[in-house]
Write an enzyme that holds these catalytic residues in place. Structure first.
Site, PDB file in Angstrom:
ATOM      1  N   ASP A 141      -3.541   1.569  13.402  1.00 35.40           N
ATOM      2  CA  ASP A 141      -2.475   2.410  13.050  1.00 35.40           C
ATOM      3  C   ASP A 141      -1.123   2.069  13.902  1.00 35.40           C
ATOM      4  O   ASP A 141      -1.119   1.589  14.984  1.00 35.40           O
ATOM      5  CB  ASP A 141      -2.631   3.862  13.262  1.00 35.40           C
ATOM      6  CG  ASP A 141      -3.663   4.350  11.977  1.00 35.40           C
ATOM      7  OD1 ASP A 141      -3.838   3.528  11.087  1.00 35.40           O
ATOM      8  OD2 ASP A 141      -4.142   5.582  12.171  1.00 35.40           O
ATOM      9  N   GLN A 170       6.193   0.253   9.368  1.00 33.69           N
ATOM     10  CA  GLN A 170       6.890   1.295   8.917  1.00 33.69           C
ATOM     11  C   GLN A 170       8.252   0.990   8.479  1.00 33.69           C
ATOM     12  O   GLN A 170       9.258   0.578   9.183  1.00 33.69           O
ATOM     13  CB  GLN A 170       6.903   2.280  10.106  1.00 33.69           C
ATOM     14  CG  GLN A 170       5.572   2.854  10.769  1.00 33.69           C
ATOM     15  CD  GLN A 170       5.667   3.018  12.174  1.00 33.69           C
ATOM     16  OE1 GLN A 170       6.355   2.356  13.038  1.00 33.69           O
ATOM     17  NE2 GLN A 170       5.271   4.342  12.524  1.00 33.69           N
ATOM     18  N   ARG A 191      -0.637  -3.161   6.245  1.00 33.93           N
ATOM     19  CA  ARG A 191      -0.408  -1.938   5.611  1.00 33.93           C
ATOM     20  C   ARG A 191       1.187  -1.462   5.786  1.00 33.93           C
ATOM     21  O   ARG A 191       1.803  -1.601   6.803  1.00 33.93           O
ATOM     22  CB  ARG A 191      -1.297  -0.742   6.328  1.00 33.93           C
ATOM     23  CG  ARG A 191      -0.961   0.456   5.582  1.00 33.93           C
ATOM     24  CD  ARG A 191      -1.407   1.667   6.378  1.00 33.93           C
ATOM     25  NE  ARG A 191      -2.955   1.553   6.692  1.00 33.93           N
ATOM     26  CZ  ARG A 191      -3.623   2.196   7.473  1.00 33.93           C
ATOM     27  NH1 ARG A 191      -2.971   2.996   8.463  1.00 33.93           N
ATOM     28  NH2 ARG A 191      -4.826   2.304   7.585  1.00 33.93           N
ATOM     29  N   LYS A 194       5.902   4.259   4.860  1.00 33.83           N
ATOM     30  CA  LYS A 194       7.479   4.497   5.149  1.00 33.83           C
ATOM     31  C   LYS A 194       7.694   4.834   6.550  1.00 33.83           C
ATOM     32  O   LYS A 194       8.653   4.670   7.266  1.00 33.83           O
ATOM     33  CB  LYS A 194       7.740   5.761   4.230  1.00 33.83           C
ATOM     34  CG  LYS A 194       8.032   5.756   2.922  1.00 33.83           C
ATOM     35  CD  LYS A 194       8.743   6.780   2.037  1.00 33.83           C
ATOM     36  CE  LYS A 194       8.445   6.511   0.595  1.00 33.83           C
ATOM     37  NZ  LYS A 194       9.024   7.613  -0.134  1.00 33.83           N
ATOM     38  N   GLY A 195       6.849   5.832   7.366  1.00 36.63           N
ATOM     39  CA  GLY A 195       6.801   5.993   8.895  1.00 36.63           C
ATOM     40  C   GLY A 195       6.757   7.225   8.924  1.00 36.63           C
ATOM     41  O   GLY A 195       7.522   8.134   8.046  1.00 36.63           O
ATOM     42  N   HIS A 234       2.343   7.471  -1.485  1.00 40.04           N
ATOM     43  CA  HIS A 234       2.019   8.327  -2.635  1.00 40.04           C
ATOM     44  C   HIS A 234       3.224   8.360  -3.688  1.00 40.04           C
ATOM     45  O   HIS A 234       3.298   9.205  -4.712  1.00 40.04           O
ATOM     46  CB  HIS A 234       1.770   9.751  -2.344  1.00 40.04           C
ATOM     47  CG  HIS A 234       0.940   9.656  -1.055  1.00 40.04           C
ATOM     48  ND1 HIS A 234       1.328   9.761   0.175  1.00 40.04           N
ATOM     49  CD2 HIS A 234      -0.358   9.434  -0.868  1.00 40.04           C
ATOM     50  CE1 HIS A 234       0.425   9.852   1.038  1.00 40.04           C
ATOM     51  NE2 HIS A 234      -0.755   9.597   0.518  1.00 40.04           N
ATOM     52  N   GLU A 299       5.874  15.941   5.898  1.00 39.20           N
ATOM     53  CA  GLU A 299       6.292  15.133   4.484  1.00 39.20           C
ATOM     54  C   GLU A 299       6.634  15.808   3.412  1.00 39.20           C
ATOM     55  O   GLU A 299       7.173  15.370   2.295  1.00 39.20           O
ATOM     56  CB  GLU A 299       4.955  14.241   4.303  1.00 39.20           C
ATOM     57  CG  GLU A 299       4.804  13.063   5.224  1.00 39.20           C
ATOM     58  CD  GLU A 299       3.367  12.620   5.472  1.00 39.20           C
ATOM     59  OE1 GLU A 299       3.262  11.662   6.403  1.00 39.20           O
ATOM     60  OE2 GLU A 299       2.645  13.149   4.769  1.00 39.20           O
TER      61      GLU A 299
HETATM   62  P1  FDA Z   1       7.169  10.478   0.271  1.00 35.41           P
HETATM   63  O1  FDA Z   1       6.909  11.187   1.681  1.00 35.41           O
HETATM   64  O2  FDA Z   1       8.400  10.261  -0.261  1.00 35.41           O
HETATM   65  O3  FDA Z   1       6.128  11.009  -0.760  1.00 35.41           O
HETATM   66  C1  FDA Z   1       6.222  11.091  -2.266  1.00 35.41           C
HETATM   67  C2  FDA Z   1       5.606  11.816  -2.993  1.00 35.41           C
HETATM   68  O4  FDA Z   1       4.052  11.704  -2.551  1.00 35.41           O
HETATM   69  C3  FDA Z   1       5.893  13.184  -2.690  1.00 35.41           C
HETATM   70  O5  FDA Z   1       6.991  13.711  -3.489  1.00 35.41           O
HETATM   71  C4  FDA Z   1       4.500  14.088  -2.908  1.00 35.41           C
HETATM   72  O6  FDA Z   1       4.654  14.305  -4.314  1.00 35.41           O
HETATM   73  C5  FDA Z   1       3.524  13.124  -2.162  1.00 35.41           C
HETATM   74  N1  FDA Z   1       3.360  13.391  -0.890  1.00 35.41           N
HETATM   75  C6  FDA Z   1       3.609  12.606   0.163  1.00 35.41           C
HETATM   76  N2  FDA Z   1       3.042  13.129   1.145  1.00 35.41           N
HETATM   77  C7  FDA Z   1       2.507  14.313   1.005  1.00 35.41           C
HETATM   78  C8  FDA Z   1       1.739  15.261   1.534  1.00 35.41           C
HETATM   79  N3  FDA Z   1       1.678  15.057   3.076  1.00 35.41           N
HETATM   80  N4  FDA Z   1       1.371  16.258   0.792  1.00 35.41           N
HETATM   81  C9  FDA Z   1       1.266  16.349  -0.277  1.00 35.41           C
HETATM   82  N5  FDA Z   1       1.931  15.573  -1.086  1.00 35.41           N
HETATM   83  C10 FDA Z   1       2.688  14.613  -0.562  1.00 35.41           C
HETATM   84  N6  FDA Z   1       2.537   6.504   9.064  1.00 35.41           N
HETATM   85  C11 FDA Z   1       2.858   6.109  10.403  1.00 35.41           C
HETATM   86  O7  FDA Z   1       4.012   6.251  10.777  1.00 35.41           O
HETATM   87  N7  FDA Z   1       1.703   5.267  10.744  1.00 35.41           N
HETATM   88  C12 FDA Z   1       0.802   4.782  10.268  1.00 35.41           C
HETATM   89  O8  FDA Z   1      -0.120   4.239  10.798  1.00 35.41           O
HETATM   90  C13 FDA Z   1       0.549   5.336   8.920  1.00 35.41           C
HETATM   91  N8  FDA Z   1      -0.576   5.069   8.178  1.00 35.41           N
HETATM   92  C14 FDA Z   1      -0.682   5.771   6.969  1.00 35.41           C
HETATM   93  C15 FDA Z   1      -1.786   5.352   6.140  1.00 35.41           C
HETATM   94  C16 FDA Z   1      -1.795   5.635   4.923  1.00 35.41           C
HETATM   95  C17 FDA Z   1      -2.950   5.113   3.941  1.00 35.41           C
HETATM   96  C18 FDA Z   1      -0.825   6.382   4.317  1.00 35.41           C
HETATM   97  C19 FDA Z   1      -0.676   6.614   2.651  1.00 35.41           C
HETATM   98  C20 FDA Z   1       0.293   6.587   4.890  1.00 35.41           C
HETATM   99  C21 FDA Z   1       0.248   6.367   6.328  1.00 35.41           C
HETATM  100  N9  FDA Z   1       1.320   6.756   7.110  1.00 35.41           N
HETATM  101  C22 FDA Z   1       1.333   6.273   8.417  1.00 35.41           C
HETATM  102  C23 FDA Z   1       2.257   7.873   6.677  1.00 35.41           C
HETATM  103  C24 FDA Z   1       3.517   7.525   5.997  1.00 35.41           C
HETATM  104  O9  FDA Z   1       4.429   6.753   6.849  1.00 35.41           O
HETATM  105  C25 FDA Z   1       4.131   8.652   5.265  1.00 35.41           C
HETATM  106  O10 FDA Z   1       4.784   9.516   6.175  1.00 35.41           O
HETATM  107  C26 FDA Z   1       3.539   9.228   4.075  1.00 35.41           C
HETATM  108  O11 FDA Z   1       2.586   8.359   3.493  1.00 35.41           O
HETATM  109  C27 FDA Z   1       4.426   9.758   3.177  1.00 35.41           C
HETATM  110  O12 FDA Z   1       5.336   8.946   2.737  1.00 35.41           O
HETATM  111  P2  FDA Z   1       5.359   8.326   0.964  1.00 35.41           P
HETATM  112  O13 FDA Z   1       5.273   6.934   1.048  1.00 35.41           O
HETATM  113  O14 FDA Z   1       4.029   8.997   0.491  1.00 35.41           O
HETATM  114  O15 FDA Z   1       6.558   9.058   0.333  1.00 35.41           O
END
Ligand code: FDA
Length: 315
Positions: A141, A170, A191, A194-195, A234, A299
């Site tokens: 991670d 990220q 992987r 966004k971060g 997501h 988030e």
């Molecule tokens: P965004 O936050 O814009 O969300 C898009 C849509 O997804 C939202 O509108 C909502 O519908 C849904 N959604 C997103 N998060 C949600 C939540 N918590 N609850 C409910 N709905 C939600 N970060 C990091 O800094 N280091 C790491 O090692 C990792 N590892 C990691 C592994 C995996 C498999 C994932 C999916 C994510 C991570 N992350 C991470 C977290 C990542 O950086 C980020 O904070 C989250 O994935 C949310 O960003 P989205 O890309 O989903 O977009």
């Protein structure tokens, strides 16, 4: 604007021992946390992994914990991972990397002073040995930007012995497009997310749209290269763009994977898997859920309302 301010407050609270005590003791916390963290013991991780595999998705398991400040704790986390990998293998879940593990280096000692990076690298090496014995992989991670260089250095060291170790980059960091170019090499599993941390403007884009644009630039580099991109988001628009980029670069299904968090958009996880995409769910378990949970609240502001309502109804 308001969302950004709330996000900053929640991410600062994620590192506040005082707020931690309040949230951990709140009567309704456990029920809400369970949406994102299925349990505290390795048996819960094994059971949830089995259910997810049966539903057609792959899994990466995270033993919750971060910012370890003493050596005994770091060693205990390392041992928890090696024991977990044994249990997952005994349950027949690790073959062909179906269930792998994700590791935060700060949980295994990275922050323990000048020797920290070496302690964490040695621990991660032991976890990789256990993963190799189980027939699966490990992904490191990525935590806040002060740890990026040390984490990438550990990755380089580990890859000399275990070329399959995965990295996380990220998109909100200004440096990441360059890191993608460095890591877009044959056999390299990256992987892209966004971060999730509270980062200053000097190192990270602050505007959501800028982060999204950076994500697309980074993903384009990864999809064009010979490595294995792991699309962790997501976000529906980015999921569509990832599919289009894969087609443009001649990657068939299986030449990349989507990754999502346990409890977030589970219908979309199943939908993508049903179309033949490889989908992996990030599955955290353990006692130390506070920091992880607060980042999930940050988030999505709607999660905060849900959490507060549940505290009021149960308290
Ligand atoms: P965004 O936050 O814009 O969300 C898009 C849509 O997804 C939202 O509108 C909502 O519908 C849904 N959604 C997103 N998060 C949600 C939540 N918590 N609850 C409910 N709905 C939600 N970060 C990091 O800094 N280091 C790491 O090692 C990792 N590892 C990691 C592994 C995996 C498999 C994932 C999916 C994510 C991570 N992350 C991470 C977290 C990542 O950086 C980020 O904070 C989250 O994935 C949310 O960003 P989205 O890309 O989903 O977009």
């Amino acid at each position: 604007m308001l969302d950004n301010a709330l996000r900053t407050v929640l991410l600062q609270a994620a590192r506040s021992p005082g707020v931690r005590t309040v949230v951990e003791r709140a009567p309704g916390s456990r029920a809400v946390v369970r949406r994102f963290v299925p349990g505290t013991g390795s048996e819960h991780a094994v059971e949830a992994s089995r259910d997810l595999l049966a539903g057609g998705v792959r899994v990466t398991v995270d033993h919750l914990g971060e910012d370890t400040t003493d050596r005994a704790r770091a060693d205990a986390v390392r041992d928890a991972y090696t024991a977990l990998l044994g249990r997952l293998a005994d349950a027949g879940l690790t073959a062909d990397g179906a269930v792998e593990v994700s590791v935060k280096l700060s949980a295994v000692g990275q922050a323990l002073g000048p020797d920290g990076p070496a302690v964490a690298t040695a621990a991660a090496h032991a976890i990789c040995e256990a993963a190799a014995a189980a027939g699966t992989t490990v992904t490191l991670d990525m935590e806040d930007h002060t740890t990026t260089d040390a984490t990438l250095e550990t990755l380089r060291t580990l890859r000399a012995d275990f070329p399959w170790v995965g990295a996380v980059l990220q998109a909100y960091l200004r440096r990441t497009e360059g890191d993608c170019r460095d890591l877009a090499t044959a056999g390299s599993r990256v992987r892209l997310c966004k971060g999730a941390y509270d980062e200053p403007a000097s190192v990270a884009f602050q505007d959501k749209h800028e982060v999204d644009r950076s994500y697309v630039r980074c993903l384009t580099v990864l999809m064009a290269g010979p490595g294995y991109p792991m699309v962790a988001t997501h976000d529906p628009r980015l999921i569509d763009i990832a599919g289009a980029l894969a087609v443009r670069h001649g990657r068939g299904q299986g030449g990349y994977e989507f990754q999502m968090l346990y409890g977030v958009r589970p219908d979309e996880q199943r939908r993508l898997a049903a179309t033949g995409e490889t989908v992996r769910v990030y599955l955290p378990y353990g006692q130390d859920w506070y920091g992880y949970f607060m980042r999930r609240l940050a988030e999505r502001p709607a999660n905060v309302g849900f959490f507060l309502r549940s505290l009021m109804t149960r308290g």
